[in-house]
Design a protein around this motif. Structure first.
Motif, PDB file in Angstrom:
ATOM      1  N   VAL A 148      53.139  69.918  64.159  1.00 48.52           N
ATOM      2  CA  VAL A 148      54.421  70.521  63.809  1.00 48.52           C
ATOM      3  C   VAL A 148      55.443  70.322  64.917  1.00 48.52           C
ATOM      4  O   VAL A 148      56.585  69.945  64.655  1.00 48.52           O
ATOM      5  N   SER A 149      55.067  70.584  66.160  1.00 50.88           N
ATOM      6  CA  SER A 149      56.001  70.526  67.279  1.00 50.88           C
ATOM      7  C   SER A 149      56.481  69.111  67.536  1.00 50.88           C
ATOM      8  O   SER A 149      55.813  68.128  67.223  1.00 50.88           O
ATOM      9  N   ASN A 174      63.191  76.099  74.354  1.00 50.73           N
ATOM     10  CA  ASN A 174      62.255  75.105  73.822  1.00 50.73           C
ATOM     11  C   ASN A 174      61.881  75.393  72.374  1.00 50.73           C
ATOM     12  O   ASN A 174      60.703  75.460  72.020  1.00 50.73           O
ATOM     13  N   ALA A 175      62.893  75.550  71.555  1.00 56.73           N
ATOM     14  CA  ALA A 175      62.650  75.902  70.160  1.00 56.73           C
ATOM     15  C   ALA A 175      61.921  74.800  69.400  1.00 56.73           C
ATOM     16  O   ALA A 175      61.260  75.066  68.403  1.00 56.73           O
ATOM     17  N   HIS A 176      62.011  73.586  69.853  1.00 53.15           N
ATOM     18  CA  HIS A 176      61.373  72.481  69.150  1.00 53.15           C
ATOM     19  C   HIS A 176      59.913  72.260  69.556  1.00 53.15           C
ATOM     20  O   HIS A 176      59.221  71.489  68.928  1.00 53.15           O
ATOM     21  N   THR A 177      59.449  72.935  70.605  1.00 56.77           N
ATOM     22  CA  THR A 177      58.062  72.761  71.039  1.00 56.77           C
ATOM     23  C   THR A 177      57.340  74.096  71.155  1.00 56.77           C
ATOM     24  O   THR A 177      56.539  74.447  70.307  1.00 56.77           O
ATOM     25  N   ASP A 178      57.628  74.839  72.231  1.00 56.07           N
ATOM     26  CA  ASP A 178      56.873  76.056  72.503  1.00 56.07           C
ATOM     27  C   ASP A 178      57.085  77.145  71.452  1.00 56.07           C
ATOM     28  O   ASP A 178      56.153  77.872  71.121  1.00 56.07           O
ATOM     29  N   PHE A 179      58.281  77.251  70.933  1.00 58.09           N
ATOM     30  CA  PHE A 179      58.590  78.355  70.024  1.00 58.09           C
ATOM     31  C   PHE A 179      58.868  77.868  68.608  1.00 58.09           C
ATOM     32  O   PHE A 179      59.635  78.482  67.875  1.00 58.09           O
ATOM     33  N   ILE A 180      58.225  76.786  68.200  1.00 53.45           N
ATOM     34  CA  ILE A 180      58.441  76.276  66.845  1.00 53.45           C
ATOM     35  C   ILE A 180      57.913  77.256  65.803  1.00 53.45           C
ATOM     36  O   ILE A 180      58.458  77.369  64.708  1.00 53.45           O
ATOM     37  N   PHE A 181      56.874  77.996  66.140  1.00 57.67           N
ATOM     38  CA  PHE A 181      56.344  78.984  65.200  1.00 57.67           C
ATOM     39  C   PHE A 181      57.362  80.099  64.963  1.00 57.67           C
ATOM     40  O   PHE A 181      57.504  80.587  63.845  1.00 57.67           O
ATOM     41  N   ALA A 182      58.085  80.487  66.010  1.00 57.60           N
ATOM     42  CA  ALA A 182      59.125  81.505  65.848  1.00 57.60           C
ATOM     43  C   ALA A 182      60.261  80.981  64.984  1.00 57.60           C
ATOM     44  O   ALA A 182      60.828  81.719  64.167  1.00 57.60           O
TER      45      ALA A 182
END
Length: 167
Positions: A110-111, A29-37
């Motif tokens: 952002v997400s 879920n790089a586009h939602t949960d882990f967008i900060f990473a």
């Protein structure tokens, strides 16, 4: 995987769109949960500090608007809205830093996601309205000047063709 993505970004990051973890599928879920990473990997430490600074600025301005609200309801509403948005951002950042388990909470503004973005824009609009009513009440904002069209409407001509200004 989120910590690996953050650490591989270094100071200045790999560049926009150059995230290895996002494209390899290692980051769920790089586009939602882990967008900060992903931001940390692509823009580095400076990018992540910029995101944190923007949310800090939002918190400061929201609490400032709450302190100057015209009534108690405005104060409580502005405080609640500010805390909601900033807490949501802190939870998403904490998930990317592996401080809390994955919750499915997006990073505000952002997400990827339409419903969360729409809700956050509505919250921000209400907060801006509270801030705007506060500024008008305190006299910080000058009254609006009439537009050119309104000034022209105020002018009329009499039978001799002379302009006379009506109020």
């Amino acid at each position: 995987q989120g910590l690996y993505a953050l650490s591989s970004g270094g100071w200045f990051g790999l560049g926009l769109g150059a995230s290895r973890e996002k494209w390899s599928g290692g980051l769920p879920n790089a586009h939602t949960d882990f967008i900060f990473a992903v931001i940390g990997e692509e823009l580095g430490l400076l990018g992540t500090l910029g995101v944190v600074a923007v949310f800090g600025l939002l918190a400061w301005r929201g609490l400032k608007a709450a302190a100057k609200a015209p009534d108690e309801f405005g104060t409580l509403l502005a405080t609640g809205l500010t805390v909601m948005v900033v807490t949501q951002a802190l939870f998403n950042i904490s998930v990317a830093l592996a401080l809390v388990p994955t919750k499915g909470i997006p990073l505000p503004f952002v997400s990827y996601g339409g419903s969360s973005l729409l809700a956050n824009y509505i919250l921000l609009a209400i907060l801006m309205r509270i801030s705007d009513s506060t500024a008008v009440r305190l006299g910080e904002v000058a009254p609006r000047k009439p537009s050119r069209r309104e000034r022209r409407r105020a002018q009329t001509t009499d039978a001799t063709g002379v302009l006379e200004v009506t109020s």
